[in-house]
Design a protein around this motif. Structure first.
Motif, PDB file in Angstrom:
ATOM      1  N   ALA A   8      -0.016  -9.499   5.592  1.00 54.77           N
ATOM      2  CA  ALA A   8      -1.247  -9.080   4.920  1.00 54.77           C
ATOM      3  C   ALA A   8      -2.397  -8.962   5.909  1.00 54.77           C
ATOM      4  O   ALA A   8      -3.518  -9.396   5.650  1.00 54.77           O
ATOM      5  CB  ALA A   8      -1.603 -10.050   3.799  1.00 54.77           C
ATOM      6  N   GLY A   9      -2.093  -8.365   7.077  1.00 47.33           N
ATOM      7  CA  GLY A   9      -3.151  -7.968   7.991  1.00 47.33           C
ATOM      8  C   GLY A   9      -3.673  -6.604   7.567  1.00 47.33           C
ATOM      9  O   GLY A   9      -3.402  -6.118   6.465  1.00 47.33           O
ATOM     10  N   ALA A 258       4.883  -5.213   8.123  1.00 48.15           N
ATOM     11  CA  ALA A 258       3.544  -5.080   8.687  1.00 48.15           C
ATOM     12  C   ALA A 258       3.234  -6.339   9.491  1.00 48.15           C
ATOM     13  O   ALA A 258       2.223  -6.999   9.309  1.00 48.15           O
ATOM     14  CB  ALA A 258       2.520  -4.870   7.579  1.00 48.15           C
ATOM     15  N   THR A 259       4.161  -6.667  10.376  1.00 44.49           N
ATOM     16  CA  THR A 259       4.102  -7.849  11.229  1.00 44.49           C
ATOM     17  C   THR A 259       4.200  -7.398  12.678  1.00 44.49           C
ATOM     18  O   THR A 259       4.516  -6.227  12.948  1.00 44.49           O
ATOM     19  CB  THR A 259       5.275  -8.786  10.925  1.00 44.49           C
ATOM     20  OG1 THR A 259       6.506  -8.103  11.271  1.00 44.49           O
ATOM     21  CG2 THR A 259       5.316  -9.181   9.452  1.00 44.49           C
ATOM     22  N   PRO A 260       3.967  -8.282  13.640  1.00 45.37           N
ATOM     23  CA  PRO A 260       4.274  -7.917  15.026  1.00 45.37           C
ATOM     24  C   PRO A 260       5.730  -7.478  15.159  1.00 45.37           C
ATOM     25  O   PRO A 260       6.596  -7.899  14.376  1.00 45.37           O
ATOM     26  CB  PRO A 260       4.000  -9.208  15.800  1.00 45.37           C
ATOM     27  CG  PRO A 260       2.975  -9.920  14.975  1.00 45.37           C
ATOM     28  CD  PRO A 260       3.340  -9.611  13.549  1.00 45.37           C
ATOM     29  N   ALA A 382       4.839  -0.880  10.016  1.00 45.01           N
ATOM     30  CA  ALA A 382       3.415  -0.582  10.127  1.00 45.01           C
ATOM     31  C   ALA A 382       2.759  -1.635  11.009  1.00 45.01           C
ATOM     32  O   ALA A 382       3.199  -2.776  11.064  1.00 45.01           O
ATOM     33  CB  ALA A 382       2.759  -0.553   8.745  1.00 45.01           C
ATOM     34  N   GLY A 383       1.703  -1.242  11.680  1.00 49.11           N
ATOM     35  CA  GLY A 383       0.996  -2.182  12.549  1.00 49.11           C
ATOM     36  C   GLY A 383       0.408  -1.456  13.735  1.00 49.11           C
ATOM     37  O   GLY A 383       0.815  -0.343  14.074  1.00 49.11           O
ATOM     38  N   GLN A 392      -7.741  -1.676  15.061  1.00 41.77           N
ATOM     39  CA  GLN A 392      -7.713  -1.576  13.615  1.00 41.77           C
ATOM     40  C   GLN A 392      -7.499  -0.131  13.173  1.00 41.77           C
ATOM     41  O   GLN A 392      -6.918   0.124  12.110  1.00 41.77           O
ATOM     42  CB  GLN A 392      -8.992  -2.155  13.002  1.00 41.77           C
ATOM     43  CG  GLN A 392     -10.283  -1.493  13.442  1.00 41.77           C
ATOM     44  CD  GLN A 392     -10.918  -2.171  14.625  1.00 41.77           C
ATOM     45  OE1 GLN A 392     -10.233  -2.602  15.542  1.00 41.77           O
ATOM     46  NE2 GLN A 392     -12.243  -2.270  14.607  1.00 41.77           N
ATOM     47  N   GLU A 393      -7.944   0.819  13.985  1.00 44.22           N
ATOM     48  CA  GLU A 393      -7.720   2.233  13.658  1.00 44.22           C
ATOM     49  C   GLU A 393      -6.237   2.555  13.654  1.00 44.22           C
ATOM     50  O   GLU A 393      -5.731   3.240  12.762  1.00 44.22           O
ATOM     51  CB  GLU A 393      -8.454   3.114  14.681  1.00 44.22           C
ATOM     52  CG  GLU A 393      -8.332   4.608  14.416  1.00 44.22           C
ATOM     53  CD  GLU A 393      -9.205   5.096  13.285  1.00 44.22           C
ATOM     54  OE1 GLU A 393      -9.207   6.307  13.023  1.00 44.22           O
ATOM     55  OE2 GLU A 393      -9.898   4.268  12.654  1.00 44.22           O
ATOM     56  N   ALA A 394      -5.507   2.055  14.657  1.00 49.45           N
ATOM     57  CA  ALA A 394      -4.062   2.287  14.717  1.00 49.45           C
ATOM     58  C   ALA A 394      -3.356   1.618  13.547  1.00 49.45           C
ATOM     59  O   ALA A 394      -2.383   2.157  13.001  1.00 49.45           O
ATOM     60  CB  ALA A 394      -3.506   1.773  16.045  1.00 49.45           C
ATOM     61  N   ALA A 395      -3.837   0.441  13.141  1.00 49.57           N
ATOM     62  CA  ALA A 395      -3.230  -0.255  12.009  1.00 49.57           C
ATOM     63  C   ALA A 395      -3.392   0.543  10.720  1.00 49.57           C
ATOM     64  O   ALA A 395      -2.453   0.686   9.931  1.00 49.57           O
ATOM     65  CB  ALA A 395      -3.850  -1.643  11.854  1.00 49.57           C
TER      66      ALA A 395
END
Length: 425
Positions: A8-9, A258-260, A382-383, A392-395
């Motif tokens: 939940a980033g 949506a993790t490393p 995702a990430g 944050q833009e790439a995320a």
């Protein structure tokens, strides 16, 4: 469809926000609060309560998707604080800084600006980074291969040109030459800096974690489970079962990690038949960064006339920053990288660590291969590590890509892809 999202980033929350209402969502987050690299703390200072960010903290016109997301989540101009992007660079021995950039147009008469050769080197970094971006360099071209540096003394190359990317990615200054040029320079591309005033960035009033909380509040058809660590992923026919460490299970049709990258690779060990995917994910290299919020001027120049918003200390082959919250917030609150420093702040109020992916040529090759695997067998990724720049833009961009693969259209997709009013919420 019922979709499981792990993490939940920014990437996980944005994916859930885009898909909620059109799919049933199960969102798992191992920490006790959402936000990922957006971590805000609250502390009392002499000027009142301040909410510094230990991770993501800037809103910039270089990040239009993230700005649109802020606007779509309900943030307006009054929710942002203008902050001058001023810089000071110094050695760790406490000597006089070798660069103190301009601060604001109404420069405090007691502030001393120090430019000279270091300022010229800084602007050359900006120009080179812009060239790498404009020429759309392949992600396997390294800084050493791409750079056309002027005849600078070796110390300036280490203390300015290599020091700034090293402070962003947490690597040694000697490692910068081997990073991918576009990834390493992405945060610095732009016109030469003005000698009269610093460019402005913006902070979210109350901290960037406010965006994460706002996105959670706006989720529909979504179950959010905090302190929910994924222990095992099981395939059951055409579906998946997510098994938490607590034993709780969730049956879903597709899974979004949506993790490393390495955390996703670890989760796939229990699935079987994912050797190729795991090898791709294992190609991403991470660097751990430790941050502390504090009330004493640890990491700052001795002379207050030399203080900037961002203060870079170069020491022992490393480069680490201290962010001063005085500009924009009008208080002496500080956030420092303390990964490699021998000393620690005296009045520390919070500490946390982050793991940032290094923009290496191997990571670029892995991203390219990962894109070819997106959605295979119902697995998505995702990430920020899926983009060339760890931001944050790439995320947000990665979340948008996954959402488009899982749903064709929707009002929230349209809000993020609209071209009007990009620069600010």
């Amino acid at each position: 469809m019922r979709i499981g999202i792990v993490g939940a980033g920014t990437a996980g929350l944005t994916t859930a926000w885009l898909l909620s209402g059109s799919h049933q969502i199960v969102l798992l987050e191992e920490r006790g609060s959402p936000g990922g690299n957006a971590r805000t703390v609250s502390a009392r200072t002499a000027a009142g309560t301040c909410c510094p960010d230990l991770g993501v903290h800037e809103v910039s016109d270089r990040f239009p998707l993230w700005s649109r997301l802020l606007r779509a989540a309900g943030f307006g101009p009054d929710d942002l604080l203008p902050v001058p992007a001023s810089r000071t660079l110094r050695h760790g021995d406490g000597a006089r800084p070798y660069l103190v950039g301009p601060h604001t147009v109404r420069e405090d008469r007691h502030r001393e600006v120090i430019l000279g050769p270091a300022w010229e080197a800084l602007n050359h970094l900006f120009r080179e980074a812009s060239r790498w971006e404009d020429e759309d360099l392949d992600g396997e071209v390294t800084v050493e291969e791409a750079a056309d540096w002027p005849a600078l003394p070796g110390a300036l190359r280490n203390d300015v040109i290599h020091a700034l990317p090293a402070s962003v990615f947490g690597c040694g200054t000697h490692d910068v030459a081997g990073l991918a040029a576009r990834g390493a320079g992405g945060f610095f591309a732009g016109p030469p800096a003005s000698t009269s005033e610093a460019a402005l960035t913006q902070n979210v009033r109350g901290g960037t974690q406010q965006l994460a909380l706002a996105l959670v509040d706006q989720l529909r058809t979504t179950e959010v489970h905090l302190r929910a660590q994924l222990r095992r992923l099981r395939r059951d026919g055409d579906r998946f079962t997510l098994v938490e460490t607590s034993g709780r299970t969730h049956s879903v049709d597709a899974v979004v990690f949506a993790t490393p990258a390495d955390a996703a690779a670890l989760a796939l060990r229990s699935l079987g038949g994912c050797g190729r995917l795991r090898a791709i994910l294992d190609s991403f290299t991470y660097q751990e960064l430790v941050y502390a919020a504090h009330l004493d001027p640890f990491g700052m120049p001795r002379d207050r006339r030399h203080w900037s918003t961002t203060n870079v200390t170069v020491h022992d082959g490393w480069s680490e920053t201290t962010t001063w919250y005085g500009p924009g917030h009008d208080t002496d609150m500080f956030v420092s990288q303390i990964t490699h420093r021998g000393a620690r702040p005296g009045r520390q109020v919070a500490q946390t660590s982050f793991r940032t992916p290094l923009p290496t040529p191997a990571a670029h090759r892995a991203r390219r291969r990962l894109r070819q695997c997106q959605g295979e067998g119902g697995l998505y990724f995702a990430g920020a590590y899926t983009g060339a720049l760890d931001s944050q833009e790439a995320a947000v961009a990665s979340a948008l890509d996954v959402a488009r693969r899982l749903t064709r259209t929707g009002p929230r997709l349209e809000q993020l892809t609209a071209r009007q009013g990009d620069s600010s919420p």
